[in-house]
Motif scaffolding. Sequence first.
Motif, PDB file in Angstrom:
ATOM      1  N   LYS A 145       0.825  -1.210   0.000  1.00 34.13           N
ATOM      2  CA  LYS A 145       0.000   0.000   0.000  1.00 34.13           C
ATOM      3  C   LYS A 145       0.864   1.266   0.000  1.00 34.13           C
ATOM      4  O   LYS A 145       0.548   2.238  -0.658  1.00 34.13           O
ATOM      5  CB  LYS A 145      -0.931   0.002   1.218  1.00 34.13           C
ATOM      6  CG  LYS A 145      -2.056  -1.035   1.116  1.00 34.13           C
ATOM      7  CD  LYS A 145      -3.059  -0.858   2.238  1.00 34.13           C
ATOM      8  CE  LYS A 145      -4.221  -1.832   2.079  1.00 34.13           C
ATOM      9  NZ  LYS A 145      -5.234  -1.684   3.153  1.00 34.13           N
ATOM     10  N   THR A 147       1.213   3.632   2.208  1.00 34.14           N
ATOM     11  CA  THR A 147       0.498   4.830   2.648  1.00 34.14           C
ATOM     12  C   THR A 147       0.416   4.917   4.170  1.00 34.14           C
ATOM     13  O   THR A 147      -0.675   4.800   4.726  1.00 34.14           O
ATOM     14  CB  THR A 147      -0.931   4.836   2.061  1.00 34.14           C
ATOM     15  OG1 THR A 147      -1.582   3.594   2.396  1.00 34.14           O
ATOM     16  CG2 THR A 147      -0.937   5.035   0.571  1.00 34.14           C
ATOM     17  N   PRO A 148       1.525   5.141   4.883  1.00 32.48           N
ATOM     18  CA  PRO A 148       2.892   5.270   4.368  1.00 32.48           C
ATOM     19  C   PRO A 148       3.701   3.975   4.476  1.00 32.48           C
ATOM     20  O   PRO A 148       4.854   3.935   4.083  1.00 32.48           O
ATOM     21  CB  PRO A 148       3.477   6.325   5.305  1.00 32.48           C
ATOM     22  CG  PRO A 148       2.823   6.035   6.627  1.00 32.48           C
ATOM     23  CD  PRO A 148       1.429   5.549   6.291  1.00 32.48           C
ATOM     24  N   TYR A 149       3.061   2.908   5.002  1.00 30.02           N
ATOM     25  CA  TYR A 149       3.784   1.659   5.217  1.00 30.02           C
ATOM     26  C   TYR A 149       3.236   0.551   4.323  1.00 30.02           C
ATOM     27  O   TYR A 149       2.296   0.755   3.560  1.00 30.02           O
ATOM     28  CB  TYR A 149       3.702   1.260   6.697  1.00 30.02           C
ATOM     29  CG  TYR A 149       4.322   2.268   7.628  1.00 30.02           C
ATOM     30  CD1 TYR A 149       5.702   2.484   7.625  1.00 30.02           C
ATOM     31  CD2 TYR A 149       3.528   3.020   8.486  1.00 30.02           C
ATOM     32  CE1 TYR A 149       6.276   3.419   8.474  1.00 30.02           C
ATOM     33  CE2 TYR A 149       4.102   3.963   9.343  1.00 30.02           C
ATOM     34  CZ  TYR A 149       5.480   4.163   9.330  1.00 30.02           C
ATOM     35  OH  TYR A 149       6.048   5.098  10.156  1.00 30.02           O
ATOM     36  N   GLY A 152      -0.451  -0.036   5.041  1.00 21.11           N
ATOM     37  CA  GLY A 152      -1.278   1.127   5.326  1.00 21.11           C
ATOM     38  C   GLY A 152      -0.682   2.001   6.408  1.00 21.11           C
ATOM     39  O   GLY A 152       0.526   2.241   6.430  1.00 21.11           O
ATOM     40  N   GLU A 153      -1.514   2.464   7.333  1.00 26.38           N
ATOM     41  CA  GLU A 153      -1.059   3.421   8.345  1.00 26.38           C
ATOM     42  C   GLU A 153      -0.201   2.790   9.438  1.00 26.38           C
ATOM     43  O   GLU A 153       0.577   3.465  10.089  1.00 26.38           O
ATOM     44  CB  GLU A 153      -2.276   4.106   8.989  1.00 26.38           C
ATOM     45  CG  GLU A 153      -3.027   5.025   8.046  1.00 26.38           C
ATOM     46  CD  GLU A 153      -2.186   6.206   7.594  1.00 26.38           C
ATOM     47  OE1 GLU A 153      -1.355   6.687   8.398  1.00 26.38           O
ATOM     48  OE2 GLU A 153      -2.349   6.644   6.443  1.00 26.38           O
ATOM     49  N   GLN A 154      -0.349   1.492   9.658  1.00 28.72           N
ATOM     50  CA  GLN A 154       0.356   0.846  10.769  1.00 28.72           C
ATOM     51  C   GLN A 154       1.733   0.358  10.361  1.00 28.72           C
ATOM     52  O   GLN A 154       1.902  -0.328   9.358  1.00 28.72           O
ATOM     53  CB  GLN A 154      -0.458  -0.341  11.301  1.00 28.72           C
ATOM     54  CG  GLN A 154       0.204  -1.044  12.484  1.00 28.72           C
ATOM     55  CD  GLN A 154      -0.522  -2.308  12.899  1.00 28.72           C
ATOM     56  OE1 GLN A 154      -1.512  -2.703  12.284  1.00 28.72           O
ATOM     57  NE2 GLN A 154      -0.028  -2.962  13.948  1.00 28.72           N
ATOM     58  N   LYS A 188      10.445   6.243   4.287  1.00 31.83           N
ATOM     59  CA  LYS A 188       9.726   6.545   5.529  1.00 31.83           C
ATOM     60  C   LYS A 188      10.412   5.915   6.726  1.00 31.83           C
ATOM     61  O   LYS A 188      10.568   6.552   7.774  1.00 31.83           O
ATOM     62  CB  LYS A 188       8.288   6.021   5.412  1.00 31.83           C
ATOM     63  CG  LYS A 188       7.443   6.202   6.672  1.00 31.83           C
ATOM     64  CD  LYS A 188       7.196   7.661   6.972  1.00 31.83           C
ATOM     65  CE  LYS A 188       6.252   7.807   8.165  1.00 31.83           C
ATOM     66  NZ  LYS A 188       6.002   9.227   8.515  1.00 31.83           N
TER      67      LYS A 188
END
Length: 205
Positions: A145, A147-149, A152-154, A188
Amino acid sequence: MIKLYGVPGWGSTISEVMLTLARIPYQFINVDGFDQPGPQRAQLQKRNPLCQVPTLERENGVIMTETAAIALMVLDQCPDLAPPVGRVERQQFQRLLIWFVANVYPTFTYADYPERWVPDAPEQLKKSCIEYRKSLYLWFDSQLKATPYALGEQLTLLDVYIVVARTWGPRQEWFLANAPKFTAIADKMCQLPELHKVLKANGII
């Protein structure tokens, strides 16, 4: 304290970063040169007959090897580094974690020491493995994904594989041109202050 036998920049880096993220104290023992006869190899071989890194020795003397197994050990103490049980993302995490180790790792086994496997045509084997690895990374990138991982977010332990593997062949320039999600995740991860020391020690930043 846990003892982690490894070499800066090698596969043991993945376990170092995992332990750092989970805030699990460890002592890193550099066994650089273990792939040749000598004291470093003897030291490692006492704990792991296959003489591979990472090799982790727990406080109770139990030996852990294989980064996926070490990842599961880390999750026992820090479950937030994987999606919650019962979530679709958990299944994807498990799939991609095992997929990476089962498929990408062997390309290094054969490409890094091709003369061990085909002494009559080592360069051909090396080239074939590297090209196959690129095709694996392209598929892997399509599953992320970013976004950012990766999921997702996690932040999960899957992201650790990505930030470390980007420094291995085919190197950052190839990932930048061909695997944008992989690149974004690695960038990131490099920005996380808690990882600066371990990433720098392993030549990642």
